[in-house]
Write an enzyme that holds these catalytic residues in place. Structure first.
Site: not given
Ligand code: UD1
Ligand code: UDP
Length: 383
Positions: A101, A123, A137, A216, A218, A249
């Protein structure tokens, strides 16, 4: 649809999508005579994605390179749409597979639909029925359900949600969640060869109980995350029998609250996100997890340990119903009270170990790919 090899384009961009699609990609690649498999990463996440690609040895054919610091949803969506369109034009796949999602899943499914390429949704059917929670999501996944033509539902409950929305019965397959495939395999590998975590050197999780925290979402930015941090702060001050490990995160909205509130506290270890094998090892060593993550709600039950879900609702009620997950919300008091209860009441804690994990048996990817094999000769997927 060609009778020979089906060209499956798998696309993902974030950590959970990568973990949950890795077993599917591997299974597709086992049947090279039936499938041509291309992998496109959007790199919605950059740093979180790379170690997963290495651990599961996922080959990447296209990288859309969309991550920006503190990206917002419209700009991210526009970039993914524009760049994925080019991939579709160049690769001309027969099927696009998306997961979950995220913005990546929703936008690439929409682009594939515009190109009249059938979409398979891994999923499928998770719902809270609250359009703003989780945000964005809940709406992303509802949109994907109406764009996709193949729906791989992890449980009967998610299948039922799809049927209620008018998705044709013959297009839905209950598979279990592919996260269990990835998790069980990784756990077996790390139990045999425990990975080192230098930041945690010297901590003894037999002397003090390990509590793993992640956050993490939003909709928790601001007051929710502040409540979560106050609850953890309270625990750290009151309890000398625990160590709290919190891989933070990289989202700057998370760091802006977590670091000033919890940084420097005794028995609270704020560390960088761990790669998947290290994190699985950490969960395996934990007493309990406190998290707003979707994946962790599915993983902890397979260890027979409590997952306390720091959200007001969940799209995975199967875990709560089975008694393996507990919704605790984001109130500092409720988090503190629930953790204290599970630390002090051994019988309450041990109940978790006796529950059944409702999220799968580690064979979801096999079921998904078997279904794709059967469909390979079908000509009506675009209808
Ligand atoms: C995203 C997904 C969320 C998922 C989550 C898993 C959307 C809208 N959100 O949220 O559904 O549960 O990922 O973790 O698709 N950033 C880094 N390095 C990284 C990743 C992120 O620096 O490797 C920082 C960047 O500043 C980026 C920000 O995190 O702009 C947010 O990343 P984003 O993918 O927009 O949203 P998440 O909160 O990670
Ligand atoms: N995870 C990881 N390292 C971390 C935290 C989480 O590998 O430091 C793994 C966790 O085991 C799970 C996945 O990341 O499989 C979950 O991702 P996240 O919580 O970012 O996203 P969500 O599942 O909420 O979409």
């Amino acid at each position: 649809m060609p009778a020979e090899r089906l060209h499956v384009l798998v696309v993902f961009g974030t950590r959970p999508e990568a973990i949950k699609l890795a077993p599917v990609i591997r299974e597709l690649r086992r049947f090279r005579s039936r499938f041509r498999t291309s992998v496109c990463i959007t790199s919605q996440h950059r740093h979180l994605l790379e170690p997963i690609l290495r651990w599961f040895q996922i080959p990447v054919h296209d990288d859309l390179d969309v991550m920006r610091p503190n990206q917002e949803l419209c700009g991210l969506s526009a970039l993914v749409m524009e760049r994925f369109h080019e991939v579709l034009v160049r690769r001309r796949p027969d099927v696009v597979l998306v997961q979950g999602d995220t913005t990546t899943a929703m936008v690439t499914a929409l682009a594939a639909f515009y190109h009249r390429v059938p979409v398979g949704h891994v999923e499928a059917g998770l719902r809270t029925l609250d359009r703003y929670s989780p945000f964005p999501e809940e709406i992303n996944r509802r949109l994907v359900s109406h764009l996709a033509t193949l729906h791989f539902a992890p449980t009967n409950w998610s299948r039922h949600n799809l049927l209620k929305e008018g998705i044709p019965r013959r297009r839905i397959l209950v598979t279990g969640n592919t996260v269990m495939d990835a998790f069980l395999e990784t756990r077996d590998r790390v139990v045999c060869r425990p990975p080192a975590i230098p930041e945690l050197r010297g901590l003894d999780f037999r002397a003090r109980k390990l509590i793993v925290v992640t956050a993490h979402r939003r909709e928790n930015f601001g007051p929710g995350l502040t409540g979560i941090c106050r609850g953890i702060h309270h625990m750290a001050l009151e309890r000398e029998d625990i160590e709290i490990v919190f891989p933070v995160h990289p989202n700057p909205n998370v760091r802006a609250i977590v670091q000033p509130t919890l940084g420097g506290l005794e028995r609270v270890h704020l560390i960088e996100p761990l790669d998947y094998p290290r994190f699985v090892w950490l969960l395996n060593s934990a007493y309990l997890a406190l998290s707003d993550s979707g994946g962790i709600q599915e993983e902890m039950p397979s260890l027979g340990k409590p997952a306390l879900v720091m959200r007001e609702n969940t799209e995975r009620p199967e875990g709560v119903k089975a008694g393996v997950c507990k919704l605790v919300g984001t109130s500092a008091e409720k988090i503190f009270r629930t953790v204290t209860h599970l630390l002090d009441d051994r019988r309450a804690y041990e109940k978790f170990a006796r529950r059944r994990n409702p999220f799968g048996d580690g064979k979801a990817a096999q079921r998904i790919v078997a279904a794709l094999r059967n469909l390979a000769s079908e000509t009506s997927l675009t209808r």
